[in-house]
Design an enzyme around this catalytic site. Sequence first.
Site, short mmCIF file in Angstrom:
data_model
loop_
_atom_site.label_atom_id
_atom_site.label_comp_id
_atom_site.label_asym_id
_atom_site.label_seq_id
_atom_site.Cartn_x
_atom_site.Cartn_y
_atom_site.Cartn_z
N LEU A 500 -1.91 3.57 4.43
CA LEU A 500 -1.10 4.78 4.58
C LEU A 500 -0.21 5.02 3.37
CD1 LEU A 500 0.06 4.37 8.30
CD2 LEU A 500 -1.74 5.84 7.43
N GLY A 501 0.24 3.96 2.74
CA GLY A 501 1.15 4.10 1.60
C GLY A 501 1.47 2.73 1.04
N GLY A 503 4.71 0.43 -1.34
CA GLY A 503 6.00 0.35 -2.02
C GLY A 503 5.96 -0.77 -3.05
N GLY A 506 4.89 -4.14 -1.06
CA GLY A 506 3.73 -4.26 -0.20
C GLY A 506 3.13 -2.92 0.15
N VAL A 508 1.31 -0.33 3.43
CA VAL A 508 1.42 0.03 4.84
C VAL A 508 0.04 0.46 5.33
CG1 VAL A 508 2.53 1.53 6.54
CG2 VAL A 508 3.79 0.76 4.53
N LYS A 524 3.44 -2.74 7.89
CA LYS A 524 3.84 -2.97 6.50
C LYS A 524 3.61 -4.44 6.18
CE LYS A 524 7.61 -2.39 3.19
NZ LYS A 524 8.98 -1.89 2.98
N ASP A 619 18.04 5.12 -1.02
CA ASP A 619 16.82 5.72 -1.58
C ASP A 619 16.33 6.90 -0.76
OD1 ASP A 619 14.85 6.01 -3.44
OD2 ASP A 619 13.54 4.47 -2.62
#
Length: 736
Positions: A500-501, A503, A506, A508, A524, A619
């Site tokens: 999904l995404g 950072g 790590g 997700v 995550k 953030d």
Amino acid sequence: MTMAPLLIFLFFLSSIDKATAQTQRSNITVGSSISTNSNSSYWASTTRLFAFGFYPIGDGFMVGIWIIGSSNNTIIWTAKRDDPPISSGTVLLSTDGRLLLSSGESDSPLIDASGIASYASMLDNGNFVLYNSDSSIIWQSFNFPTDTIVAGQRLEVNWTLLSHFSETNHSIGRFRIVMHTDGNLVSYPTATTNTSRDAYWHSGTWMGGSNASLNLDTDGRLYLLNSTGFNIKTLAENRTGTFIFRATMDVDGIFRLYSHQIENNGSVSEKSIVWQSLNLTDRCEIKGTCGPNSYCTMGDDIVPRCNCPEGFDFVDSQHMFRGCEENFIKQDCGRGTEGMTWAVAALENIYWEDDGYALVWVANEEGCKQACLDDCYCMAALFKDGRCSKQKLPLRYGNRTNFATTLIKVGRGGTVTDPTSSEVRKTKIGNEIFVAGLVLIICSFITLLSSCYLVYRRKVAVYGMIPEQSSTPAFIEEMNLRSFTHDQLASVTDNFKEELGRGSFGKVYKGFLPNGVSRTIAVKKIEKLAEEGEREFEAEMKTIGRTHHRNLVRLIGFCIEGSHRLLVYEYMSNGSLADFLFKAEAPPDWNDRVRIALDVARGIHYLHEECETHIIHCDIKPHNILMDECWIAKISDFGRHVEIEAAESEIILLDWVYNCFEHGKLDKLVGDEEVEKTMLERMQMDIGVFRSSVVMLVVPIPDTMLLMALQARLPMPVQQRPRRQRRRPLRFLQED
């Protein structure tokens, strides 16, 4: 000159005759039937080249379509092919428009048509068709091929031909051929996925175009055609003569094109091979020729033979290609196997598919043997050039090779007994009673010890004398979170398949929790588990684990197992605010922006004022605001770490927006959109937390500002950050 009109006229008449012959059919009216116990056991086409009805197989009958007059009545289609043959029966086109099979006291539908049949026909091209009262086709055998297509028939995209089990058993067999959407025709073993690791032949026409089909013309040309009518590839050229052509996925896994010549007297000759997908002297190269845990060798008669390694027997001695199974007691890695010793047998020049779960490098074959013996889960190892790949069972696609050795782990000393014998049953019952009694005693003893410990712990804990002792960090026990194992999360995410995404610490992944009704989650996975990654994991657990608010993404659970650190969140189905702002067909209007801004502001207000431990997010940006299925905005930390390249005066959006307010240039923020200016001014006057959540929503959408709005990282409240702070690695939440 006078002959030309006559020739044209004769050609015209010939064309009409051909068209008429092609459309001729003998109609089968409702109420018609065929039976195994009468002379009328099939319905024939007008040319008597094809028949639909009962054909004999073994000691019984099945219903299908075949070429009349060919040896053994060559079968091209079979109904209910996985059902056992019937001893006797009747096929009836009933008065209520159904095609029924009666093989006893009850009738059952033979096929599933899309309407009520008024009549049927066995066509001259081998297609059996049902028609409604408007003469529209409601079912045809050409749309449901089994192992064969004939001239005039197509294998459409995603359609499959499945071989027979054997020459005398027409149920589904070991091999299949699939017409893929990319234009590639591929052969696989039956019980496998459509992946390259399982394929053993392909037409080499991937990227040939979408919605391709395999076509067989009446002249014998076999070719692949895409949806635009472009000929991707010709597999077999056309032939002259009068033939019946069929393309069949054969029992041995080879796809072949056959011709049957039609003689002058109407009889059909023996089959001839026109083309085949593989020309092999070693049939063992066809994956799936031999089943799990067996390996294939070629005999002197050029016939493949399946073999079991030491310690294994055939699953079915009558059909050895079904594979092998252990003839020793399986090793239980949890408790061990009493009375069992283990050895490793070497199969020189035999190799299976490498599907290892662990790889070690060793000096020699003995080192590989020992590595497998030392590992309870290792049941075989593939050794080649110092490479020792540990395997679990079953092993697949065993074959000869001159460059590798397979090492098979074998149990010795134990016995495999018949569980149906009376002595075994008595022994088993006695053992079960003994085990049950022993378990009851042990459980009672453990319960007593636990009760004593809890009483002692409660008394001593009052004086602060007992520290918490647990492999799970103490702060987690204060939270109402679910603990997962790594294997559980790997299972619910399909081995972390859909990302999904990501950072800075790590990625997700999407997953599904099967709780009666499947629940979608986001997992995550902390990948940089150094000191900083561990701090990131603990920071998220300590902060978001204690929060519960409508505008914060909810943390559901966690995994702390060895080096694995994972967090489980609720899934936000509508993506990020960044997607909503910049990727939607139309940008959100002013009311949507204000509504989302209020959602974000409520979440930040909760973190700053209402949460037990005050938290600063650090953030806030569109990528870290996620939208649920109701388009409610929730604060999270799933975003890309992106540097910005805006002008220095515009890097800090908070300052830039406030400067626009001071100089009366608020129009610059909202572009051409009509908004409520009083509300906009009131929102900009607040230089605190609420305004920091609004700023990303009032940034204009024109191209000149789009990149900056997409990449901007909103700062902490002004009083807590340096004036020209450079970006640092992504953090989620930190405590005051």
